[in-house]
Write an enzyme that holds these catalytic residues in place. Structure first.
Site, PDB file in Angstrom:
ATOM      1  N   HIS A 130       0.822  -1.217   0.000  1.00 49.80           N
ATOM      2  CA  HIS A 130       0.000   0.000   0.000  1.00 49.80           C
ATOM      3  C   HIS A 130       0.860   1.274   0.000  1.00 49.80           C
ATOM      4  O   HIS A 130       0.322   2.365  -0.209  1.00 49.80           O
ATOM      5  CB  HIS A 130      -0.929   0.043   1.216  1.00 49.80           C
ATOM      6  CG  HIS A 130      -1.987  -1.016   1.205  1.00 49.80           C
ATOM      7  ND1 HIS A 130      -2.848  -1.195   0.147  1.00 49.80           N
ATOM      8  CD2 HIS A 130      -2.326  -1.958   2.127  1.00 49.80           C
ATOM      9  CE1 HIS A 130      -3.673  -2.204   0.418  1.00 49.80           C
ATOM     10  NE2 HIS A 130      -3.369  -2.690   1.608  1.00 49.80           N
ATOM     11  N   ASP A 167      -2.555 -10.612  -2.465  1.00 53.57           N
ATOM     12  CA  ASP A 167      -3.181 -10.094  -1.251  1.00 53.57           C
ATOM     13  C   ASP A 167      -4.636  -9.733  -1.553  1.00 53.57           C
ATOM     14  O   ASP A 167      -4.981  -9.395  -2.685  1.00 53.57           O
ATOM     15  CB  ASP A 167      -2.415  -8.840  -0.796  1.00 53.57           C
ATOM     16  CG  ASP A 167      -2.821  -8.353   0.575  1.00 53.57           C
ATOM     17  OD1 ASP A 167      -2.102  -8.670   1.541  1.00 53.57           O
ATOM     18  OD2 ASP A 167      -3.843  -7.650   0.683  1.00 53.57           O
ATOM     19  N   ASP A 248      -4.479 -12.802   3.211  1.00 54.53           N
ATOM     20  CA  ASP A 248      -5.698 -12.357   3.877  1.00 54.53           C
ATOM     21  C   ASP A 248      -6.966 -12.605   3.062  1.00 54.53           C
ATOM     22  O   ASP A 248      -8.057 -12.233   3.493  1.00 54.53           O
ATOM     23  CB  ASP A 248      -5.592 -10.871   4.284  1.00 54.53           C
ATOM     24  CG  ASP A 248      -4.927 -10.005   3.246  1.00 54.53           C
ATOM     25  OD1 ASP A 248      -4.666 -10.498   2.128  1.00 54.53           O
ATOM     26  OD2 ASP A 248      -4.672  -8.822   3.542  1.00 54.53           O
TER      27      ASP A 248
HETATM   28 ZN   LIG Z   1      -4.095  -7.178   2.580  1.00 56.00          ZN
END
Ligand SMILES: [Zn+2]
Length: 312
Positions: A130, A167, A248
């Site tokens: 991110h 992810d 995740d």
């Molecule tokens: Zn993540």
């Protein structure tokens, strides 16, 4: 196959508070599961140097680097935290941990390109995908995969690399950093709409980022990877593949609402291995991103590593 495992105790000292899901116990859960699965002895454990600030500066602004450094070092010897945003915090060890995380990705890249190892997994935190060129966010301080990919291009002179991001969140930082850089192909899926609410509109024409609705399971992801990722990867002919390995999207992970299981991570890893064998001399560097259910994280990393190390 020689698969290296990069980790460092400093990565467990970065701590954003007892309530925070991106916790030091994530790395411990991975190490415990490697031992329980008896694959720990089969990996090449390698030392992790500190990244240099000049390495970070290949991707990030001087102001962003200074912000993390100064606020983290100011907390040295205290138990305090400094919030960069609502869920991204620094403590007195965060700067050192971030330099180890990026340092692992860089060392793994060097070792793979030199042929010392076949591939590598960096079990490091803070995660990275991110982090944009100017902003740390979403639990991420510096973009470890982007730093390593740019190192492969600029220092080792590779002409084409690929980044596979599995992810559950969109890797907005990675996409922004490499937007319009035709040397880099990014492929990803991400739950949408979901944090960080980006990715549905391509940024630069060199990414195949596929939004998927909540409650999608592994069959959806396998189909989109087969139809959208693999043709793009084969057309790009990457000389090295980086993986933003977040776990995740696992169905036991409460951070998101997707339904992947360990077998899906093994399948995804096999696809990366096939593309790497065909185009990239097998070169893969995989870096941990998300994954917050400790049991599912440990089991999923083991599934990923068993394929990387050709143990099944
Ligand atoms: Zn993540």
């Amino acid at each position: 196959m020689t698969t290296a495992f990069y980790t460092h105790p400093d990565c467990k000292l970065h701590d954003m508070g007892p309530w925070h899901p991106e916790s030091p116990s994530r790395l411990q859960a991975i190490e415990d599961q490697l031992i329980a699965s008896r694959i720990d002895q089969l990996l090449d454990y390698r030392s992790v140097p500190l990244a240099q600030e000049s390495d970070l500066a290949q991707v990030h602004s001087a102001a962003m680097i200074a912000l993390v450094r100064e606020h983290s070092l100011a907390l040295a010897g205290t138990s305090g935290c400094y919030p960069l945003d609502a869920d991204t915090l620094l403590n007195g060890h965060s700067w050192q941990a971030a330099l180890r995380a990026a340092g692992a990705a860089l060392a793994a890249t060097d070792a793979v390109i030199k042929g010392e190892i076949d591939n590598a997994f960096c079990s490091v935190r803070p995660p990275g995908h991110h982090a944009t060129s100017t902003t740390s966010m979403g639990f991420c301080l510096f973009n470890n995969v982007a730093i390593a990919a740019r190192h492969a291009l600029e220092v080792h002179g590779l002409e084409r690399v690929a980044i596979v991001d599995f992810d559950v969140h969109h890797g907005n930082g990675t996409e922004e950093i490499f937007a319009h850089d035709q040397r880099v192909l990014m492929v990803s899926f991400f739950q949408h709409p979901f944090y960080p609410y980006s990715g549905a509109e391509p940024a630069g024409g060199n990414a195949v980022n596929v939004p998927v609705p909540a409650y999608s399971d592994g069959s959806v992801v396998r189909q989109l990877a087969t139809e959208k990722w693999l043709p793009a990867l084969d057309a790009h002919r990457p000389q090295m593949i980086f993986v933003s390995a977040g776990f995740d999207a696992h169905r036991e992970d409460d951070m998101a609402q997707m339904g992947l299981v360990e077998a899906d991570y093994a399948w995804l890893t096999r696809q990366v291995m096939r593309v790497a064998a065909q185009h990239a001399q097998g070169r893969i560097v995989s870096c941990l991103e998300g994954g917050y259910d400790l049991s599912a994280l440990g089991r999923s990393v083991v599934a990923h590593l068993k394929v990387l190390a050709d143990l099944e």
